[in-house]
Design a protein around this motif. Sequence first.
Motif, PDB file in Angstrom:
ATOM      1  N   GLY A 332       0.780  -1.232   0.000  1.00 20.19           N
ATOM      2  CA  GLY A 332       0.000   0.000   0.000  1.00 20.19           C
ATOM      3  C   GLY A 332       0.805   1.271   0.000  1.00 20.19           C
ATOM      4  O   GLY A 332       0.229   2.355  -0.132  1.00 20.19           O
ATOM      5  N   ASN A 333       2.117   1.166   0.167  1.00 20.87           N
ATOM      6  CA  ASN A 333       2.932   2.382   0.093  1.00 20.87           C
ATOM      7  C   ASN A 333       3.996   2.238  -1.001  1.00 20.87           C
ATOM      8  O   ASN A 333       3.876   2.809  -2.069  1.00 20.87           O
ATOM      9  CB  ASN A 333       3.537   2.731   1.452  1.00 20.87           C
ATOM     10  CG  ASN A 333       4.151   1.517   2.151  1.00 20.87           C
ATOM     11  OD1 ASN A 333       5.189   1.035   1.722  1.00 20.87           O
ATOM     12  ND2 ASN A 333       3.518   1.041   3.223  1.00 20.87           N
ATOM     13  N   GLN A 334       5.043   1.423  -0.721  1.00 22.18           N
ATOM     14  CA  GLN A 334       6.041   1.199  -1.776  1.00 22.18           C
ATOM     15  C   GLN A 334       5.531   0.259  -2.865  1.00 22.18           C
ATOM     16  O   GLN A 334       6.037   0.251  -3.977  1.00 22.18           O
ATOM     17  CB  GLN A 334       7.311   0.624  -1.156  1.00 22.18           C
ATOM     18  CG  GLN A 334       8.055   1.611  -0.262  1.00 22.18           C
ATOM     19  CD  GLN A 334       9.024   0.918   0.660  1.00 22.18           C
ATOM     20  OE1 GLN A 334       8.643   0.311   1.652  1.00 22.18           O
ATOM     21  NE2 GLN A 334      10.295   0.991   0.337  1.00 22.18           N
ATOM     22  N   CYS A 335       4.540  -0.572  -2.534  1.00 18.99           N
ATOM     23  CA  CYS A 335       3.975  -1.514  -3.505  1.00 18.99           C
ATOM     24  C   CYS A 335       2.486  -1.247  -3.667  1.00 18.99           C
ATOM     25  O   CYS A 335       1.705  -1.434  -2.729  1.00 18.99           O
ATOM     26  CB  CYS A 335       4.216  -2.952  -3.028  1.00 18.99           C
ATOM     27  SG  CYS A 335       3.600  -4.208  -4.181  1.00 18.99           S
ATOM     28  N   THR A 336       2.099  -0.779  -4.836  1.00 23.50           N
ATOM     29  CA  THR A 336       0.698  -0.502  -5.177  1.00 23.50           C
ATOM     30  C   THR A 336       0.440  -1.033  -6.583  1.00 23.50           C
ATOM     31  O   THR A 336       1.389  -1.371  -7.308  1.00 23.50           O
ATOM     32  CB  THR A 336       0.412   1.013  -5.154  1.00 23.50           C
ATOM     33  OG1 THR A 336       1.149   1.624  -6.237  1.00 23.50           O
ATOM     34  CG2 THR A 336       0.827   1.647  -3.837  1.00 23.50           C
ATOM     35  N   PRO A 337      -0.827  -1.092  -7.024  1.00 18.04           N
ATOM     36  CA  PRO A 337      -1.077  -1.524  -8.410  1.00 18.04           C
ATOM     37  C   PRO A 337      -0.381  -0.636  -9.441  1.00 18.04           C
ATOM     38  O   PRO A 337      -0.053  -1.090 -10.532  1.00 18.04           O
ATOM     39  CB  PRO A 337      -2.600  -1.434  -8.530  1.00 18.04           C
ATOM     40  CG  PRO A 337      -3.089  -1.658  -7.137  1.00 18.04           C
ATOM     41  CD  PRO A 337      -2.075  -0.971  -6.251  1.00 18.04           C
TER      42      PRO A 337
END
Length: 368
Positions: A332-337
């Motif tokens: 949700g921060n460094q990894c998002t869609p």
Amino acid sequence: MKYVTEYRGADLVRGILTQIRETITQPWVIMEICGGQTHAIVRHGLDQLLPEEIELVHGPGCPVCVTSLELIDKALAIASMPNVILTSYGDMLRVPGSGRDLFSVRASGGDVRVVYSPLDAVRIAQENPDREVVFFAIGFETTAPPNAMAVVQAKALGLENFSMLVSHVRVPPAMHAILGSPRNRVQGFLAAGHVCAVMGYWEYGPIAEQYGVPIVVTGFEPVDIARGILHVVRLLENDQAVAENAYKRAVTLEGNRPAQELIQRVFESCDRKWRGIGMIPQSGWRLRPEFSAFDAETRFDVQAIQPRESPLCIAGEILQGLKKPFDCTAFGNQCTPESPLGATMVSSEGACAAYYRYGRIEIEAEAR
């Protein structure tokens, strides 16, 4: 819609949930194998309606998620070569490799095309006889029959410019790997109905008996999944380690025999790397020697590729039921869609994508 609407009835789901509450007496950890089931569970909030004794964990049944980084890097390398048309299902284009994805290759001038069937790739090869056409053949047992048919069709047409980058994986060896791990938490399985529609569920009985866990075949609608959980809970509470079919409108014990025969004609078993998990013996299919002319890994010089996975991504542990997406510090921060680190955030069947899409990060934060 026939076979859909009647399996989304709220009253039916509530009735099955009542039966689960009346049956369960102790905590159980149940894994749904398929990413499609994961998305249905999160989308409809089924996991939040279940008794607190039931913990659902998410399995490795997302073909995009488990395709090895090495094979994705090979697809990127092939797609970057001159005179190549690389064809793929659309959800593979955004899956990150070691440094980029197929979209970025296309933006740089590579000819990467989305197809809806492997036979579309065969047609493109017929229309472009002066170019090499490669189909990125990923998937479980569900996509193996059409991929096998495409190879048979290409051979019948005498196509010399068509090949496949094969990344087929199988469910039963993955179940063995999960249940045989000393870190295993899974006490019961929901098996994927579409896989069993092709392969039947005759392979699951011996697995259930060997590891002492029940396995129930079920579908993808809320009533199907709730009913599958009820079957698993009943078997767990009665200490019955057997395989059952709760998806009889689509699955038989023996499955689709012609499809299985076609798979066996074109593919043979092989060891296969699963992204984030590692090598699982005899968990994949590769082309048989008589079809090796269509093997893109031998046609193109891509054997020396060394992939680099993000050290932040814990997708492998999520796919084994050991952690949830919100356990990842990058979620949700460094990894998002929009900027994924791992395939589980990209795929329409990925657990991280499901949690992100349906706002589970906010719900879990409020619960903590």
